[in-house]
Enzyme design. Structure first.
Site, PDB file in Angstrom:
ATOM      1  N   TYR A 147      -9.276   6.201  16.716  1.00 29.74           N
ATOM      2  CA  TYR A 147     -10.609   5.645  16.490  1.00 29.74           C
ATOM      3  C   TYR A 147     -10.596   4.599  15.381  1.00 29.74           C
ATOM      4  CZ  TYR A 147     -15.137   4.812  14.571  1.00 29.74           C
ATOM      5  OH  TYR A 147     -16.230   4.159  14.076  1.00 29.74           O
ATOM      6  N   GLU A 191     -14.956   2.620   7.625  1.00 27.94           N
ATOM      7  CA  GLU A 191     -14.679   3.524   8.747  1.00 27.94           C
ATOM      8  C   GLU A 191     -14.170   4.880   8.268  1.00 27.94           C
ATOM      9  OE1 GLU A 191     -15.583   3.283  11.723  1.00 27.94           O
ATOM     10  OE2 GLU A 191     -16.215   1.198  11.725  1.00 27.94           O
ATOM     11  N   ASP A 213     -15.505   7.411  19.092  1.00 27.53           N
ATOM     12  CA  ASP A 213     -15.971   8.460  18.176  1.00 27.53           C
ATOM     13  C   ASP A 213     -16.995   9.329  18.911  1.00 27.53           C
ATOM     14  OD1 ASP A 213     -18.279   6.944  18.303  1.00 27.53           O
ATOM     15  OD2 ASP A 213     -18.510   6.719  16.128  1.00 27.53           O
TER      16      ASP A 213
END
Length: 362
Positions: A127, A44, A145
């Protein structure tokens, strides 16, 4: 501000359409091989500001070099920067190591599974926290996102400017109501996948989209009007002179950038900022004053490189020079090509090195 007026039947139908589509169409990606929190976290962070196809080889190499959180935490910064070389936004990997050191020290190497604690870690925003908690721990936390905002903005015709930080709260509020409580991992990844593959910025493929029956923007024929994005930041341009300085014994001058700021602690070739169309004799004097390197410049530049950062553009005039004399100075170091292979150089200087190799005919 509440945006969702759907009943439970419609919400359930939306969840089922999204999750079914994801399970049937999801891409095979290395970080989806398992849901180990360390791997999810690394992926991520890599995927922030970077395309999936670019990240895949980096992720695979990173996991080979640092297969566990412990191995990553104990690595030298020079090694993690080298592993990250070319991905850009290098503060991401520094913050990642700092946060994981905290996890090792305070949580016995177990990534926290509650929202408040994980948000306290350096570099972890809403996020990233939502992605880790939903994918690794199957918790019903939204992960908002750019792809997700685009999809939801079109589905619900949300007209607030997504460039404003406050707008994220609108999407989070909606997604807390929409998210599949039983399978939040597939729900969140499904939204990301649709945004990446189907509900694209300029040419959304609405006929292939499982969310088309729920999409207000499609119904009204205004898909590309969403999301609303008002860009206000003015981009600054810097004119730079970057020189490959060759010593008599074939070594090359390099320098380490400052510990803080843009591209911190990475290596580069000697570079100064110059005025546009500046006289080369003046620029050479500036170079001498800054580096203590008196050089004989080649007549013409070997390349012109333009590199775009988020709010900054570098326009680099690339030249080659032979060293005439040098005053000892902490701003530079002469390295062999073999030494340089072990050091992390940001993308504009990798381009510069490639231009030099092509100039030499390699």
């Amino acid at each position: 501000m509440k945006r969702l007026t759907w009943d439970e039947t419609k919400i359930t139908a939306f969840q089922e359409a999204l999750v079914s589509w994801y399970e049937a169409n999801k891409r095979i990606l290395p970080w989806r091989e398992n849901t180990e929190p360390y791997r999810i976290w690394v992926s991520e962070i890599m995927l922030q500001q970077t395309k999936v196809d670019t990240v895949i080889p980096y992720f695979n190499r990173f996991m080979t070099q640092f297969p566990t959180m412990e191995s990553f935490v104990n690595a030298d910064e020079a090694d993690i920067l080298k592993a990250w070389e070319g991905l850009g936004y290098y503060s991401r990997v520094r913050n990642l190591q700092t946060a994981m050191k905290q996890v090792m020290a305070d949580f016995s190497g177990v990534v926290p599974s509650d929202l408040t604690t994980i948000l306290s870690l350096k570099g972890v925003g809403p996020y990233t926290a939502g992605a880790i908690l939903s994918i690794a721990y199957n918790q019903a936390e939204p992960a908002v996102d750019g792809n997700v905002m685009r999809v939801i903005a079109r589905v619900l015709e949300i007209s607030e400017d997504i460039m404003k930080a406050s707008t994220r709260k609108i999407f989070e509020e909606v997604l807390y109501q929409l998210i599949d409580q039983e399978n939040p991992a597939a729900f969140n990844q499904g939204l990301m996948e649709i945004g990446a593959l189907v509900c694209t910025p300029t040419k959304p493929m609405c006929l292939l989209c499982p969310l088309q029956p729920f999409c207000e923007a499609h119904k009204n024929g205004v898909e590309t009007n969403y999301p609303v994005k008002i860009k206000k930041t003015k981009t600054k341009t810097k004119e730079l002179l970057s020189i490959i300085v060759l010593s008599e014994d074939g070594k090359i001058a390099i320098e380490k950038r400052p510990e803080n700021g843009l591209l911190a602690n990475m290596w580069q070739f000697p570079t100064i900022e110059v005025a546009k169309k500046e006289n080369m004799e003046v620029a050479k004097l500036q170079f001498l004053n800054h580096y203590g390197l008196d050089v004989l410049l080649n007549q013409d530049p070997i390349a012109h490189i333009k590199h775009v950062f988020s709010h900054l553009i570098w326009k680099m005039d690339i030249r080659v020079a032979n060293l005439q004399s040098a005053v000892p100075n902490e701003n530079w170091y002469f390295a062999t090509e073999e030494e340089m292979k072990r050091l992390a150089f940001p993308v504009p200087y990798q381009k510069m090195w490639q231009a030099w190799k092509e100039f030499k005919g390699e």
